[in-house]
Write a protein that holds these residues in place. Structure first.
Motif, PDB file in Angstrom:
ATOM      1  N   SER A   2      36.785  -8.467  20.427  1.00 30.26           N
ATOM      2  CA  SER A   2      35.732  -7.512  20.449  1.00 30.26           C
ATOM      3  C   SER A   2      34.383  -8.263  20.263  1.00 30.26           C
ATOM      4  CB  SER A   2      35.958  -6.587  19.122  1.00 30.26           C
ATOM      5  OG  SER A   2      35.730  -7.224  18.108  1.00 30.26           O
ATOM      6  N   ASN A   3      33.519  -7.470  20.397  1.00 30.12           N
ATOM      7  CA  ASN A   3      31.595  -7.921  20.153  1.00 30.12           C
ATOM      8  C   ASN A   3      31.754  -8.469  18.630  1.00 30.12           C
ATOM      9  OD1 ASN A   3      31.176  -7.187  22.581  1.00 30.12           O
ATOM     10  ND2 ASN A   3      30.304  -5.124  22.023  1.00 30.12           N
ATOM     11  N   ASN A   4      32.316  -7.680  17.831  1.00 28.01           N
ATOM     12  CA  ASN A   4      32.187  -8.219  16.270  1.00 28.01           C
ATOM     13  C   ASN A   4      33.180  -9.649  16.135  1.00 28.01           C
ATOM     14  OD1 ASN A   4      30.723  -6.117  15.298  1.00 28.01           O
ATOM     15  ND2 ASN A   4      32.507  -5.035  14.598  1.00 28.01           N
ATOM     16  N   GLY A   5      34.263  -9.568  16.914  1.00 27.05           N
ATOM     17  CA  GLY A   5      35.130 -10.945  16.895  1.00 27.05           C
ATOM     18  C   GLY A   5      34.371 -12.094  17.407  1.00 27.05           C
ATOM     19  N   SER A  50      24.048 -10.714  15.723  1.00 23.10           N
ATOM     20  CA  SER A  50      23.866  -9.353  16.306  1.00 23.10           C
ATOM     21  C   SER A  50      24.881  -9.141  17.397  1.00 23.10           C
ATOM     22  CB  SER A  50      22.348  -9.447  16.804  1.00 23.10           C
ATOM     23  OG  SER A  50      22.273  -8.133  17.829  1.00 23.10           O
ATOM     24  N   ARG A  51      25.486  -7.882  17.124  1.00 19.81           N
ATOM     25  CA  ARG A  51      26.430  -7.420  18.180  1.00 19.81           C
ATOM     26  C   ARG A  51      26.042  -7.148  19.501  1.00 19.81           C
ATOM     27  NH1 ARG A  51      28.645  -2.532  17.485  1.00 19.81           N
ATOM     28  NH2 ARG A  51      30.157  -2.824  18.900  1.00 19.81           N
ATOM     29  N   ASN A  52      24.456  -6.742  19.655  1.00 22.35           N
ATOM     30  CA  ASN A  52      23.913  -6.534  20.868  1.00 22.35           C
ATOM     31  C   ASN A  52      23.502  -7.741  21.498  1.00 22.35           C
ATOM     32  OD1 ASN A  52      22.630  -4.439  22.340  1.00 22.35           O
ATOM     33  ND2 ASN A  52      20.424  -5.333  21.389  1.00 22.35           N
ATOM     34  N   ILE A 108      25.629 -10.519  21.612  1.00 18.36           N
ATOM     35  CA  ILE A 108      26.938 -10.577  22.229  1.00 18.36           C
ATOM     36  C   ILE A 108      27.099  -9.684  23.629  1.00 18.36           C
ATOM     37  CG2 ILE A 108      29.519 -10.514  22.221  1.00 18.36           C
ATOM     38  CD1 ILE A 108      28.401 -13.063  20.774  1.00 18.36           C
ATOM     39  N   LEU A 109      26.904  -8.312  23.255  1.00 23.44           N
ATOM     40  CA  LEU A 109      27.075  -7.251  24.400  1.00 23.44           C
ATOM     41  C   LEU A 109      26.009  -7.573  25.659  1.00 23.44           C
ATOM     42  CD1 LEU A 109      28.387  -4.611  25.137  1.00 23.44           C
ATOM     43  CD2 LEU A 109      26.474  -3.492  24.054  1.00 23.44           C
ATOM     44  N   LYS A 110      24.890  -8.075  25.396  1.00 26.16           N
ATOM     45  CA  LYS A 110      23.792  -8.194  26.559  1.00 26.16           C
ATOM     46  C   LYS A 110      24.460  -9.443  27.286  1.00 26.16           C
ATOM     47  CE  LYS A 110      19.537  -6.384  24.435  1.00 26.16           C
ATOM     48  NZ  LYS A 110      18.341  -6.830  23.859  1.00 26.16           N
ATOM     49  N   ARG A 111      24.965 -10.332  26.660  1.00 27.98           N
ATOM     50  CA  ARG A 111      25.551 -11.804  27.333  1.00 27.98           C
ATOM     51  C   ARG A 111      26.765 -11.346  28.012  1.00 27.98           C
ATOM     52  NH1 ARG A 111      21.958 -13.416  24.292  1.00 27.98           N
ATOM     53  NH2 ARG A 111      21.125 -15.673  24.403  1.00 27.98           N
ATOM     54  N   ILE A 112      27.515 -10.542  27.615  1.00 30.10           N
ATOM     55  CA  ILE A 112      28.776 -10.181  28.146  1.00 30.10           C
ATOM     56  C   ILE A 112      28.467  -9.211  29.479  1.00 30.10           C
ATOM     57  CG2 ILE A 112      30.884  -8.694  28.191  1.00 30.10           C
ATOM     58  CD1 ILE A 112      31.265  -9.834  25.291  1.00 30.10           C
ATOM     59  N   GLU A 113      27.632  -8.263  29.361  1.00 29.90           N
ATOM     60  CA  GLU A 113      27.077  -7.376  30.392  1.00 29.90           C
ATOM     61  C   GLU A 113      26.406  -8.354  31.651  1.00 29.90           C
ATOM     62  OE1 GLU A 113      27.820  -4.373  30.889  1.00 29.90           O
ATOM     63  OE2 GLU A 113      29.127  -4.501  29.019  1.00 29.90           O
ATOM     64  N   SER A 114      25.557  -9.350  31.352  1.00 32.83           N
ATOM     65  CA  SER A 114      24.797  -9.842  32.073  1.00 32.83           C
ATOM     66  C   SER A 114      25.995 -10.823  32.847  1.00 32.83           C
ATOM     67  CB  SER A 114      23.874 -11.030  31.392  1.00 32.83           C
ATOM     68  OG  SER A 114      23.477 -12.078  32.294  1.00 32.83           O
ATOM     69  N   LEU A 115      27.061 -11.535  32.092  1.00 35.78           N
ATOM     70  CA  LEU A 115      28.134 -12.180  32.890  1.00 35.78           C
ATOM     71  C   LEU A 115      29.010 -11.288  34.024  1.00 35.78           C
ATOM     72  CD1 LEU A 115      29.233 -14.212  29.935  1.00 35.78           C
ATOM     73  CD2 LEU A 115      27.942 -15.268  31.894  1.00 35.78           C
ATOM     74  N   VAL A 116      28.944 -10.038  33.406  1.00 37.09           N
ATOM     75  CA  VAL A 116      29.839  -9.370  34.358  1.00 37.09           C
ATOM     76  C   VAL A 116      29.089  -8.773  35.330  1.00 37.09           C
ATOM     77  CG1 VAL A 116      30.782  -6.723  34.317  1.00 37.09           C
ATOM     78  CG2 VAL A 116      31.263  -8.307  32.368  1.00 37.09           C
ATOM     79  N   ARG A 117      27.607  -8.499  35.317  1.00 42.93           N
ATOM     80  CA  ARG A 117      26.628  -8.161  36.266  1.00 42.93           C
ATOM     81  C   ARG A 117      26.627  -9.306  37.382  1.00 42.93           C
ATOM     82  NH1 ARG A 117      23.309  -6.388  33.192  1.00 42.93           N
ATOM     83  NH2 ARG A 117      22.092  -8.331  33.047  1.00 42.93           N
ATOM     84  N   ASN A 118      26.582 -10.457  36.933  1.00 45.75           N
ATOM     85  CA  ASN A 118      26.375 -11.684  37.775  1.00 45.75           C
ATOM     86  C   ASN A 118      27.653 -11.944  38.175  1.00 45.75           C
ATOM     87  OD1 ASN A 118      23.685 -11.573  37.596  1.00 45.75           O
ATOM     88  ND2 ASN A 118      23.778 -12.561  35.771  1.00 45.75           N
TER      89      ASN A 118
END
Length: 118
Positions: free
Chosen positions: A48-51, A60-62, A64-74
């Motif tokens: 999870s993001n918390n993990g 910041s969970r945010n 982590i979330l931004k990095r994951i979303e960027s990696l998915v988007r790219n």
């Protein structure tokens, strides 16, 4: 009762040199390396993001979330959700095109060529 001075276990994360050359920032590199570790075992990563925050000492969970979303988007990660015991669980994986890239090697003339794996 005596407590251990180092109550946390030491663990290591394999970072592929190939990924280091792709221009990822350090946190993206850690996330990709963790996902690849799960994938090498034949499993998707369900951290999870918390993990990830706890694992990489990020506040910041945010972030982590931004990095994951960027990696998915790219196209560096794929993300899917499954319902397990009534809970929505995110699974992260390395896309098949990234997994199956052949390692490269320079021949005697300095030309990079793909190497077929046995």
């Amino acid at each position: 009762m005596q407590e251990s001075k180092n109550s946390q276990e030491t663990s290591f994360l394999k970072v592929d040199r190939h990924d280091m050359e792709k221009g990822f920032d350090p946190l993206e590199l850690l996330i990709i390396s963790e996902v690849k570790g799960w994938n090498r075992k034949g499993k998707p990563c369900f951290v999870s993001n918390n993990g990830f925050c706890k694992m990489f000492n990020v506040n910041s969970r945010n972030t982590i979330l931004k990095r994951i979303e960027s990696l998915v988007r790219n196209g560096h990660l794929t993300k899917e959700y499954k319902i397990i015991n009534g809970n929505k669980v995110r699974y992260l994986s390395i896309p098949p095109s990234s997994k199956n890239e052949l390692p490269s090697s320079k021949n005697d003339m300095g030309v990079v060529q793909k190497i077929a794996l046995p």
